[in-house]
Design a protein around this motif. Structure first.
Motif: not given
Length: 305
Positions: A244-255, A295-305
């Motif tokens: 919900d927070t990363f992969f599906l929003p990522l697909l919106e950019i990819r597509n 960048r916003a999606l990556i920075e919102a992930l918990p942890g540094s990697d």
């Protein structure tokens, strides 16, 4: 050299990935950058890496490029991570790349589609058979694009090609996947290969396809590993949160644009401080506004990697 059986067992469990290929500002292969990338990724524990695969822009590599990419990958990961190399295109071209991969010490091949022209099942089978017989190393068949083999044809290939050890599905035809898995049983190792494989990982695991190759491992290897572990443990709370927070929003950019499945990964690597240069034509890089979204999606992930 790793035996076919050993390579198959290695790929039966654990996260797999395919490194992007480093290019300099002129678009030439950057061996030092590629070596540094592999050294950064190795501690995250991918079971095997596919050098010069689809995300590694195999389709734009000359044979000389390809040889240097595979050589660099094998030497950098020697004794740590097995390297499978991409091979594809017309049969004689695929054979030339396959034999060069073996010469450079690759543990196996990912046999990608023959591209463009339509072909009957027996013609595609002949293509696969010729490539398999041209080398001694293990081969994983990538069912994608124009390469769409049925369970019965795969069974014939399994009987005639002892070094054909794996089947990677990039089509998503569930009925065919179930037929293949039931008919071939443990003869192959089975890999999920749909773009952004995490979105399909839990469903494919239920079908008997326990592993997949992760593109996002290239820029968030820790998160990619945690997601795989969640799939393996049926931890749906973690799976659904990351979907919900990363992969599906990522697909919106990819597509938004054809080819962005690769461009997105190179942008991600750039964002986290491991740039790999631009994509080669005919692909195009993300727009600055799209890179900001990523960048916003990556920075919102918990942890540094």
């Amino acid at each position: 050299m790793i035996s076919h059986h050993e390579l198959k067992e290695i790929m039966n469990d654990g996260l797999l990935s395919f490194p992007i290929t480093d290019f300099d500002a002129q678009g030439d292969f950057d061996a030092k950058g590629y070596q540094a990338r592999l050294e950064w990724l190795m501690p995250y524990g991918a079971r095997a890496l596919f050098a010069a695969g689809g995300t590694g822009e195999y389709f734009s590599l000359t044979l000389d490029d390809f040889s240097r990419v595979v050589h660099t990958a094998v030497k950098t990961c020697e004794g740590h991570t097995p390297i499978l190399a991409g091979a594809g295109g017309p049969t004689r071209t695929a054979i030339a790349y396959a034999q060069e991969a073996q010469r450079q010490g690759a543990a196996g091949l990912l046999l990608m589609p023959h591209y463009l022209t339509e072909a009957p099942q027996d013609g595609i089978a002949a293509h696969v058979r010729e490539v398999c017989r041209s080398v001694d190393i293990g081969v994983v068949l990538y069912n994608r694009g124009q390469c769409r083999l049925s369970a019965s044809v795969l069974e014939q290939l399994a009987d005639s090609c002892p070094n054909l050890i794996g089947f990677k599905d990039g089509i998503g035809d569930i009925e065919n996947m179930v037929r293949i898995r039931r008919r071939l049983g443990d003869r192959f190792t089975y890999l999920g290969g749909l773009p952004t494989a995490e979105v399909f990982a839990a469903a494919y695991r239920a079908l008997g396809v326990p592993v997949y190759s992760s593109a996002v491992f290239n820029f968030i290897p820790g998160t990619a590993t945690r997601f795989y572990q969640a799939v393996r443990a049926a931890d749906y709370e973690t799976i659904n949160r990351l979907l919900d927070t990363f992969f599906l929003p990522l697909l919106e950019i990819r597509n938004r644009k054809a080819g962005y499945a690769v461009s997105l990964v190179k942008a991600g690597a750039r964002i986290v401080g491991h740039p790999a240069g631009p994509v080669r034509a005919p692909l195009t890089d993300l727009l600055p506004s799209e890179e900001a979204e990523l960048r916003a999606l990556i920075e919102a992930l918990p942890g540094s990697d």
